[in-house]
Structure formats: structure tokens, C-alpha cells
Write a protein that holds these residues in place. Structure first.
Motif, PDB file in Angstrom:
ATOM      1  N   ARG A   2       0.830  -1.200   0.000  1.00 38.04           N
ATOM      2  CA  ARG A   2       0.000   0.000   0.000  1.00 38.04           C
ATOM      3  C   ARG A   2       0.872   1.260   0.000  1.00 38.04           C
ATOM      4  N   LEU A   3       0.420   2.279  -0.698  1.00 34.86           N
ATOM      5  CA  LEU A   3       1.134   3.546  -0.727  1.00 34.86           C
ATOM      6  C   LEU A   3       1.289   4.111   0.675  1.00 34.86           C
ATOM      7  N   VAL A   4       0.281   3.999   1.516  1.00 32.34           N
ATOM      8  CA  VAL A   4       0.358   4.568   2.873  1.00 32.34           C
ATOM      9  C   VAL A   4       1.491   3.949   3.692  1.00 32.34           C
ATOM     10  N   ASP A   5       1.955   2.750   3.320  1.00 33.36           N
ATOM     11  CA  ASP A   5       3.067   2.107   4.024  1.00 33.36           C
ATOM     12  C   ASP A   5       4.415   2.699   3.625  1.00 33.36           C
ATOM     13  N   LEU A   6       4.432   3.561   2.611  1.00 38.41           N
ATOM     14  CA  LEU A   6       5.669   4.146   2.092  1.00 38.41           C
ATOM     15  C   LEU A   6       5.826   5.615   2.492  1.00 38.41           C
ATOM     16  N   GLU A   7       5.199   5.999   3.576  1.00 36.26           N
ATOM     17  CA  GLU A   7       5.324   7.336   4.160  1.00 36.26           C
ATOM     18  C   GLU A   7       5.095   8.466   3.149  1.00 36.26           C
ATOM     19  N   PRO A   8       3.994   8.419   2.392  1.00 31.33           N
ATOM     20  CA  PRO A   8       3.762   9.474   1.404  1.00 31.33           C
ATOM     21  C   PRO A   8       3.471  10.814   2.077  1.00 31.33           C
ATOM     22  N   GLN A   9       3.848  11.874   1.387  1.00 30.99           N
ATOM     23  CA  GLN A   9       3.574  13.233   1.844  1.00 30.99           C
ATOM     24  C   GLN A   9       3.278  14.102   0.632  1.00 30.99           C
ATOM     25  N   TRP A  10       2.411  15.082   0.829  1.00 33.70           N
ATOM     26  CA  TRP A  10       2.118  16.028  -0.239  1.00 33.70           C
ATOM     27  C   TRP A  10       3.258  17.015  -0.353  1.00 33.70           C
ATOM     28  N   MET A  11       3.603  17.363  -1.567  1.00 35.67           N
ATOM     29  CA  MET A  11       4.577  18.420  -1.819  1.00 35.67           C
ATOM     30  C   MET A  11       3.766  19.668  -2.150  1.00 35.67           C
ATOM     31  N   GLU A  12       4.037  20.755  -1.436  1.00 38.02           N
ATOM     32  CA  GLU A  12       3.260  21.975  -1.608  1.00 38.02           C
ATOM     33  C   GLU A  12       4.165  23.144  -1.951  1.00 38.02           C
ATOM     34  N   HIS A  13       3.614  24.051  -2.755  1.00 33.62           N
ATOM     35  CA  HIS A  13       4.319  25.283  -3.121  1.00 33.62           C
ATOM     36  C   HIS A  13       3.275  26.382  -3.245  1.00 33.62           C
TER      37      HIS A  13
END
Length: 119
Positions: A2-13
Motif C-alpha cells: 500500500r502507498l500509505v506504508d511508504l510514508e507518502p507526503q504532499w509536496m506543496e508550493h
């Protein structure tokens, strides 16, 4: 996986989501075959994003700590099903495939929050 197991984070600008970053499901080894002490993270942007901006955002997020962020192709944009503003990592679908193979990283798909494929 699962993607959630790979420590995803949003990139914001400038107060908006421009992409996301996550741990590569495949971690390249050192030249001697041993694992790296610093895990790689891969980026995916929703529109073409210059390399310097990807690095600037990653540095703001992570500093120069103990991992490496691999920027995506600066001429590529990924489509996030339903749009990035409404997306959640547990159901995220991105297309086309994410290809980090040039740096020895993962190449595969994120569909409905699931990671498939490999180098």
C-alpha cells in the motif's frame, strides 16, 4: 503493498499541492551490495515542474537529513484520479507509471492506493 506504508507526503508550493513524495518500494544497494543507510524517496508532480523547484520543496520538507529525494522528470506531469486537491493516499491513483529505474529505483503503478510493478 500500500502507498500509505511508504510514508507518502504532499509536496506543496505557494499554498497548493503540486505533487507527492514517497519511499521507493525498491531501494538500490551500494556498489558492494550492502543496503544504503539513507532510503530513497520518489516524487510525482501533477504538472511539469522544474528540477530546482522540486529540490527546493523537498529541502523545505526534509532538509538535508538522512535520505535522498529523487526528483521526477521535470517535463512530465502525472494525472491524479479525481484531482490532487481531493486525493487521499489510501485511494490515490496516478498515471502514467512512475519510473525511477534510471537511478536504480522502482518503476511501477499506483492504483487505488496500491503499489504494483517493480524494476
Amino acid at each position: 503493498m500500500r502507498l500509505v506504508d511508504l510514508e507518502p507526503q504532499w509536496m506543496e508550493h505557494d499554498g497548493r499541492r503540486i505533487g507527492f513524495v514517497f519511499l521507493s518500494p525498491v531501494q538500490p544497494k551500494r556498489h558492494d551490495g550492502s543496503p544504503r543507510s539513507q532510503p530513497y524517496r520518489l516524487t510525482s508532480m501533477v504538472s511539469p515542474t522544474p528540477m530546482n523547484l522540486q529540490r527546493e520543496v523537498a529541502e523545505r520538507m526534509f532538509g538535508d537529513n538522512d535520505f535522498t529525494v529523487v526528483p521526477c522528470n521535470q517535463t512530465q506531469g502525472w494525472t491524479i484520479a479525481g484531482g490532487i486537491d481531493a486525493a487521499a493516499f489510501d485511494t490515490l491513483s496516478a498515471s502514467p507509471s512512475i519510473d525511477g529505474s534510471a537511478s536504480g529505483n522502482w518503476h511501477g503503478y499506483i492504483t487505488n492506493g496500491q503499489i504494483t510493478g517493480g524494476i
